[in-house]
Scaffold this motif. Sequence first.
Motif, PDB file in Angstrom:
ATOM      1  N   PRO A  30      25.437  14.149 -11.533  1.00  0.00           N
ATOM      2  CA  PRO A  30      25.946  13.537 -10.302  1.00  0.00           C
ATOM      3  C   PRO A  30      26.480  12.130 -10.563  1.00  0.00           C
ATOM      4  CG  PRO A  30      23.542  13.610 -10.281  1.00  0.00           C
ATOM      5  CD  PRO A  30      23.973  14.335 -11.513  1.00  0.00           C
ATOM      6  N   LEU A  31      27.617  11.826  -9.953  1.00  0.00           N
ATOM      7  CA  LEU A  31      28.223  10.500 -10.097  1.00  0.00           C
ATOM      8  C   LEU A  31      28.378   9.891  -8.712  1.00  0.00           C
ATOM      9  CD1 LEU A  31      31.023  11.176 -12.746  1.00  0.00           C
ATOM     10  CD2 LEU A  31      28.742  10.182 -13.099  1.00  0.00           C
ATOM     11  N   GLY A  32      28.562   8.577  -8.704  1.00  0.00           N
ATOM     12  CA  GLY A  32      28.602   7.890  -7.422  1.00  0.00           C
ATOM     13  C   GLY A  32      29.961   7.871  -6.763  1.00  0.00           C
ATOM     14  N   GLY A  33      30.909   7.179  -7.369  1.00  0.00           N
ATOM     15  CA  GLY A  33      32.178   6.916  -6.704  1.00  0.00           C
ATOM     16  C   GLY A  33      33.102   8.113  -6.666  1.00  0.00           C
ATOM     17  N   PRO A  34      33.931   8.220  -5.639  1.00  0.00           N
ATOM     18  CA  PRO A  34      34.896   9.322  -5.522  1.00  0.00           C
ATOM     19  C   PRO A  34      35.852   9.386  -6.704  1.00  0.00           C
ATOM     20  CG  PRO A  34      34.758   8.084  -3.471  1.00  0.00           C
ATOM     21  CD  PRO A  34      33.980   7.326  -4.481  1.00  0.00           C
ATOM     22  N   ALA A  35      36.303   8.268  -7.206  1.00  0.00           N
ATOM     23  CA  ALA A  35      37.231   8.285  -8.341  1.00  0.00           C
ATOM     24  C   ALA A  35      36.539   8.867  -9.575  1.00  0.00           C
ATOM     25  CB  ALA A  35      37.747   6.882  -8.637  1.00  0.00           C
ATOM     26  N   GLU A  36      35.302   8.464  -9.801  1.00  0.00           N
ATOM     27  CA  GLU A  36      34.552   8.999 -10.934  1.00  0.00           C
ATOM     28  C   GLU A  36      34.340  10.504 -10.766  1.00  0.00           C
ATOM     29  OE1 GLU A  36      33.788   6.206  -9.406  1.00  0.00           O
ATOM     30  OE2 GLU A  36      34.199   4.785 -11.036  1.00  0.00           O
ATOM     31  N   ARG A  37      34.064  10.904  -9.547  1.00  0.00           N
ATOM     32  CA  ARG A  37      33.806  12.335  -9.313  1.00  0.00           C
ATOM     33  C   ARG A  37      35.083  13.166  -9.490  1.00  0.00           C
ATOM     34  NH1 ARG A  37      31.612  11.664  -3.638  1.00  0.00           N
ATOM     35  NH2 ARG A  37      31.731  13.922  -3.463  1.00  0.00           N
ATOM     36  N   LEU A  38      36.218  12.626  -9.052  1.00  0.00           N
ATOM     37  CA  LEU A  38      37.470  13.381  -9.230  1.00  0.00           C
ATOM     38  C   LEU A  38      37.854  13.450 -10.701  1.00  0.00           C
ATOM     39  CD1 LEU A  38      39.754  14.962  -7.969  1.00  0.00           C
ATOM     40  CD2 LEU A  38      40.982  12.809  -7.547  1.00  0.00           C
ATOM     41  N   ASP A  39      37.653  12.349 -11.392  1.00  0.00           N
ATOM     42  CA  ASP A  39      37.915  12.344 -12.840  1.00  0.00           C
ATOM     43  C   ASP A  39      37.033  13.376 -13.539  1.00  0.00           C
ATOM     44  OD1 ASP A  39      39.025  10.720 -15.302  1.00  0.00           O
ATOM     45  OD2 ASP A  39      36.863  10.944 -15.657  1.00  0.00           O
ATOM     46  N   GLN A  40      35.770  13.377 -13.181  1.00  0.00           N
ATOM     47  CA  GLN A  40      34.834  14.336 -13.786  1.00  0.00           C
ATOM     48  C   GLN A  40      35.225  15.774 -13.454  1.00  0.00           C
ATOM     49  OE1 GLN A  40      31.037  14.921 -11.757  1.00  0.00           O
ATOM     50  NE2 GLN A  40      29.961  14.753 -13.721  1.00  0.00           N
ATOM     51  N   PHE A  41      35.599  15.989 -12.201  1.00  0.00           N
ATOM     52  CA  PHE A  41      35.983  17.346 -11.807  1.00  0.00           C
ATOM     53  C   PHE A  41      37.223  17.815 -12.571  1.00  0.00           C
ATOM     54  CE2 PHE A  41      38.870  20.039  -9.415  1.00  0.00           C
ATOM     55  CZ  PHE A  41      38.101  21.186  -9.323  1.00  0.00           C
ATOM     56  N   ASP A  63      40.933  17.485 -25.452  1.00  0.00           N
ATOM     57  CA  ASP A  63      40.476  16.286 -24.749  1.00  0.00           C
ATOM     58  C   ASP A  63      41.649  15.486 -24.196  1.00  0.00           C
ATOM     59  OD1 ASP A  63      37.856  16.846 -25.092  1.00  0.00           O
ATOM     60  OD2 ASP A  63      37.543  15.487 -26.782  1.00  0.00           O
ATOM     61  N   GLN A  64      42.705  15.447 -25.004  1.00  0.00           N
ATOM     62  CA  GLN A  64      43.914  14.756 -24.550  1.00  0.00           C
ATOM     63  C   GLN A  64      44.460  15.399 -23.277  1.00  0.00           C
ATOM     64  OE1 GLN A  64      45.985  12.226 -26.612  1.00  0.00           O
ATOM     65  NE2 GLN A  64      46.478  11.943 -24.454  1.00  0.00           N
ATOM     66  N   VAL A  65      44.516  16.711 -23.297  1.00  0.00           N
ATOM     67  CA  VAL A  65      45.046  17.440 -22.144  1.00  0.00           C
ATOM     68  C   VAL A  65      44.167  17.221 -20.914  1.00  0.00           C
ATOM     69  CG1 VAL A  65      45.465  19.747 -21.233  1.00  0.00           C
ATOM     70  CG2 VAL A  65      46.243  19.158 -23.527  1.00  0.00           C
ATOM     71  N   ALA A  66      42.860  17.293 -21.117  1.00  0.00           N
ATOM     72  CA  ALA A  66      41.949  17.085 -19.987  1.00  0.00           C
ATOM     73  C   ALA A  66      42.088  15.669 -19.442  1.00  0.00           C
ATOM     74  CB  ALA A  66      40.514  17.362 -20.426  1.00  0.00           C
ATOM     75  N   ALA A  67      42.180  14.697 -20.337  1.00  0.00           N
ATOM     76  CA  ALA A  67      42.299  13.299 -19.900  1.00  0.00           C
ATOM     77  C   ALA A  67      43.618  13.072 -19.160  1.00  0.00           C
ATOM     78  CB  ALA A  67      42.202  12.366 -21.110  1.00  0.00           C
ATOM     79  N   ASP A  68      44.695  13.631 -19.677  1.00  0.00           N
ATOM     80  CA  ASP A  68      45.991  13.467 -19.018  1.00  0.00           C
ATOM     81  C   ASP A  68      45.980  14.072 -17.616  1.00  0.00           C
ATOM     82  OD1 ASP A  68      46.829  12.292 -21.332  1.00  0.00           O
ATOM     83  OD2 ASP A  68      48.610  13.545 -21.606  1.00  0.00           O
ATOM     84  N   HIS A  69      45.368  15.241 -17.510  1.00  0.00           N
ATOM     85  CA  HIS A  69      45.323  15.867 -16.191  1.00  0.00           C
ATOM     86  C   HIS A  69      44.449  15.068 -15.226  1.00  0.00           C
ATOM     87  CE1 HIS A  69      47.266  19.353 -18.035  1.00  0.00           C
ATOM     88  NE2 HIS A  69      47.537  19.741 -16.814  1.00  0.00           N
ATOM     89  N   ALA A  70      43.370  14.517 -15.734  1.00  0.00           N
ATOM     90  CA  ALA A  70      42.532  13.685 -14.870  1.00  0.00           C
ATOM     91  C   ALA A  70      43.322  12.475 -14.372  1.00  0.00           C
ATOM     92  CB  ALA A  70      41.282  13.240 -15.627  1.00  0.00           C
ATOM     93  N   ALA A  71      44.118  11.889 -15.259  1.00  0.00           N
ATOM     94  CA  ALA A  71      44.927  10.727 -14.867  1.00  0.00           C
ATOM     95  C   ALA A  71      45.963  11.121 -13.814  1.00  0.00           C
ATOM     96  CB  ALA A  71      45.610  10.129 -16.096  1.00  0.00           C
ATOM     97  N   LEU A  72      46.619  12.262 -14.035  1.00  0.00           N
ATOM     98  CA  LEU A  72      47.606  12.732 -13.052  1.00  0.00           C
ATOM     99  C   LEU A  72      46.942  12.965 -11.695  1.00  0.00           C
ATOM    100  CD1 LEU A  72      49.573  15.284 -15.286  1.00  0.00           C
ATOM    101  CD2 LEU A  72      50.583  13.299 -14.159  1.00  0.00           C
TER     102      LEU A  72
END
Lengths: 205, 205
Positions: free
Chosen positions: B79-90, B179-188
Amino acid sequence: MARRQGSHGDITGPRVRAAALRLFARHGYAAVSMRQIAAEVGLQAGALYLYTPDKQSLLADLMVGHLDHLLAARAALPPLGGPAERLDQFARFHVNYHLDRPEAVFIAYMELRNLEPANFARVEALRRAYEEGVAQILRDGQAAGVFAPCDVRLASYALIAMLTGVTNWYREGGRLSRDQVAADHAALALRAVGAAPLSPAPAAG
Amino acid sequence: MARRQGSHGDITGPRVRAAALRLFARHGYAAVSMRQIAAEVGLQAGALYLYTPDKQSLLADLMVGHLDHLLAARAALPPLGGPAERLDQFARFHVNYHLDRPEAVFIAYMELRNLEPANFARVEALRRAYEEGVAQILRDGQAAGVFAPCDVRLASYALIAMLTGVTNWYREGGRLSRDQVAADHAALALRAVGAAPLSPAPAAG
DNA sequence: GTCTATACGATGATAGAC
DNA sequence: GTCTATCATCGTATAGAC
């Protein structure tokens, strides 16, 4: 050229393709029989072979025709200057075009695996050309400094997937208007690459 | 409980499902015959019916099983706190999970129309629960003022479609690491809803 | 638990009458 | 241009031997 006398082929041919389009979209290529297509048009199964060499050609023609038309429609858009304007225009175009032709779009995305290799190659080339148009907008935007740096090919695929996703859930006459949906997707696309939406953001929901 | 003696069902059953998964993903549910599945496992066609009541149940079990597992995996995230962290994690979770199980994912998205109504309803409920998790993150983010206001349901669908699109083109061992792909998609995804990516943006390409 | 054998209908495609 | 009739094959599913 041989002269055709009393032929209905000019009208029956398109009706065959339209019936195949509808049935393939609804049940899937593999699940639809030539007899079903014939029944939809009001023909016997054998008569279909006057209009297509076989079932596979029917599918390939539908997909190639769709992508040809899609590319031509995008090419006919009024030219715009800035990358942000062009991405906004593309997003709205893509959403509207796809909502206008849900069946052709559905087939183009779902039936790729049912294409024989030669037909697959033709379709892939067209899909690639479409994606390249988006990639070029992103490259221009990054060069101009209005888009955030990111992998262009990855972002192109991601944006197209996002915009195409609208066909999975949008229903005419629902809660959101088509223009609203197109505008929202354009805003998501622009923000995704680091640019501000061109029109005011809609209300939260 | 009846006692089973000398049964191979515990091992053959999973092998049948695995073979069905692979074949359905590759050729489509409608295009795969029970004979093909049996041959893949090394059985005769008739013997399959010891492990599934019929072909439809095979498909439904695969889809429900996949979605059950997907929901459980997401629920098990720290579990994470902030919405941005949670969306990044998701976003990273979704991309990685989908890249790990391309076949199950493909079936879950492509074979919906081949489900009988009762099975379709079960699957839709699970899909809806998954989408609702994303919607909740977006609602929290908007309430906290860290996400731009936009229609939550539309944005949820759009983000999931974008993140799922990675399965259409990503190939292991290609130009981009997973990992690159996952990170890029999280950023998008984060930028799309108006938040800044959590980690530094990758280089343009 | 797996096999062979089979029921019975549907499939894509073709031949030839009209 | 469309029809009927037909071919060879394949489809799901079941019955009963071992």
